[in-house]
Design an enzyme around this catalytic site. Sequence first.
Site, mmCIF file in Angstrom:
data_model
loop_
_atom_site.group_PDB
_atom_site.id
_atom_site.type_symbol
_atom_site.label_atom_id
_atom_site.label_comp_id
_atom_site.label_asym_id
_atom_site.label_seq_id
_atom_site.Cartn_x
_atom_site.Cartn_y
_atom_site.Cartn_z
ATOM 1 N NE ARG A 14 -3.240 -0.063 2.930
ATOM 2 C CZ ARG A 14 -2.591 0.612 4.221
ATOM 3 N NH1 ARG A 14 -1.795 2.077 4.521
ATOM 4 N NH2 ARG A 14 -2.060 -0.159 5.790
ATOM 5 C CE1 TYR A 26 -16.946 9.478 -16.182
ATOM 6 C CE2 TYR A 26 -16.159 9.021 -13.903
ATOM 7 C CZ TYR A 26 -16.802 8.269 -14.918
ATOM 8 O OH TYR A 26 -16.753 7.272 -15.393
ATOM 9 C CE LYS A 69 -12.986 5.087 -18.099
ATOM 10 N NZ LYS A 69 -13.811 6.969 -17.901
HETATM 11 C C1 LIG Z 1 -14.041 7.014 -16.647
HETATM 12 C C2 LIG Z 1 -13.977 8.699 -16.679
HETATM 13 C C3 LIG Z 1 -13.020 9.248 -15.206
HETATM 14 C C4 LIG Z 1 -13.193 8.221 -13.463
HETATM 15 O O1 LIG Z 1 -12.458 6.449 -14.017
HETATM 16 P P1 LIG Z 1 -12.817 5.457 -13.387
HETATM 17 O O2 LIG Z 1 -11.851 4.979 -13.781
HETATM 18 O O3 LIG Z 1 -13.449 4.850 -14.060
HETATM 19 O O4 LIG Z 1 -12.731 5.734 -11.616
HETATM 20 C C5 LIG Z 1 -12.755 10.633 -14.523
HETATM 21 N N1 LIG Z 1 -12.948 11.519 -15.484
HETATM 22 C C6 LIG Z 1 -13.477 11.458 -16.901
HETATM 23 C C7 LIG Z 1 -12.969 12.058 -17.957
HETATM 24 C C8 LIG Z 1 -13.130 9.327 -17.731
HETATM 25 O O5 LIG Z 1 -14.025 9.083 -18.430
#
Ligand SMILES: *Cc1c(COP(=O)(O)O)cnc(C)c1O
Length: 411
Positions: free
Chosen positions: A61, A120, A219
């Site tokens: 951690r 978001y 992403k």
């Molecule tokens: C998906 C996303 C998030 C959140 O991310 P997670 O990995 O799903 O927690 C935050 N900001 C943007 C612009 C996103 O597309």
Amino acid sequence: MNKSKFSIESETVHADHPKSDPFGSHVMPIYQTSTFKFDSVADGRKFFAHEEGGATHSYSRLGNPTVDRLESILARLEGLGLPDNKEISALAFSSGMAAISTALIAMAKEGTVIAQPALYGCTGQFLKEEAPELGIDTHFLNLNDLDALDKALNDNPDVKVIYAETIANPTMEVSNISAIADLAEAYDVTFVVDNTFATPYHLRPLEHGADIVVHSATKYLNGHGTLIGGAVVGRNTIFEEFNLATYRKNLGGVMSPFEAWLLLNGLKTFSLRMERHAENTMKIAEYLDQHEAVSNVFYPGLHSHPDHDLASDIFEDGYGGVLSFELKGGFDSGVELMENVDLCTLAVSLGTADTLIQHPASMTHSVMDEELRLQAGITDGLVRLAVGIEKGDDIIADLTQALAKVEPVTI
Ligand SMILES: *Cc1c(COP(=O)(O)O)cnc(C)c1O
């Protein structure tokens, strides 16, 4: 010596090489361990006293070699063009939301955040619902309205953070990072940018004066849709000022070694993927723009987009892989399109190798109050497309056949 000697293309290809490994492993191993053994009492003591020459790790951690390797490459990517990029660090988190919430809790406590209105979803909900309970208030404001931002900063001495996204959903508005950064600096406020949509391939906010970059690594950084992860990247001085590593350690949203390894693996093809995402998206935006069933296409790469000139100034090598468009036939046409696509996958999210399509009014936002949904720019016929790296012509062929089945509209 300048830490980053190479271009983003070469840096990412070598992303998963360990600096050294006892067995000479070519790629970074997964150090799937919760704890690390000390060679001696002195070895352990030195670790906890932050002295040189002792153990490098104690407990995953607090730090893990596979995660450390990922953090060093993320710091390099976001700091690539900075002369003092050795001063940039990254912390990996278990999700984008863990990164965002931890950073905001650490930096905005007992203060005010000024944020763009179209955020978001979960970031917006956190700022509206949980953050106030923790003593963090938020003003929502169009940050590109620099006079309004200047006034808000002037009127409110409690502002601690300005929060923007490089590209806002669903209108694909682009934040004027440099101009906002100048105001943040003038008022001594920390400027945080969510760079998930643009990625360091197209835009590196730290080079434009932002203080902190946050990511959903879920992403494009991963690129294969195989994990949930996040990161915070910024100057060491800011990390220290706000004790970010301690907040992560104690709030506990750390990334696991396996996720870090998947990310290192995904990052090897990052540049190739981003190049194809952007090239395909531009083609598809132009195709949809002239389609008779489509009334509007939102993509900063199009000359018709209100932020096209701004995006052209600050983006490199394209405008990312997400676009949205509006169907003239509204809600029913959106549902019909969803039911007839074949190559495109019906799913939320973005940044996967395959193209994802979704119709917010009938899917993600179907339970939202209609007025609020329309206020957020999510009209009945709005479709979001996260363009993948298939052959662009195949995606266009799929959209063509599916759009042909959408009820023709009489205008
Ligand atoms: C998906 C996303 C998030 C959140 O991310 P997670 O990995 O799903 O927690 C935050 N900001 C943007 C612009 C996103 O597309």
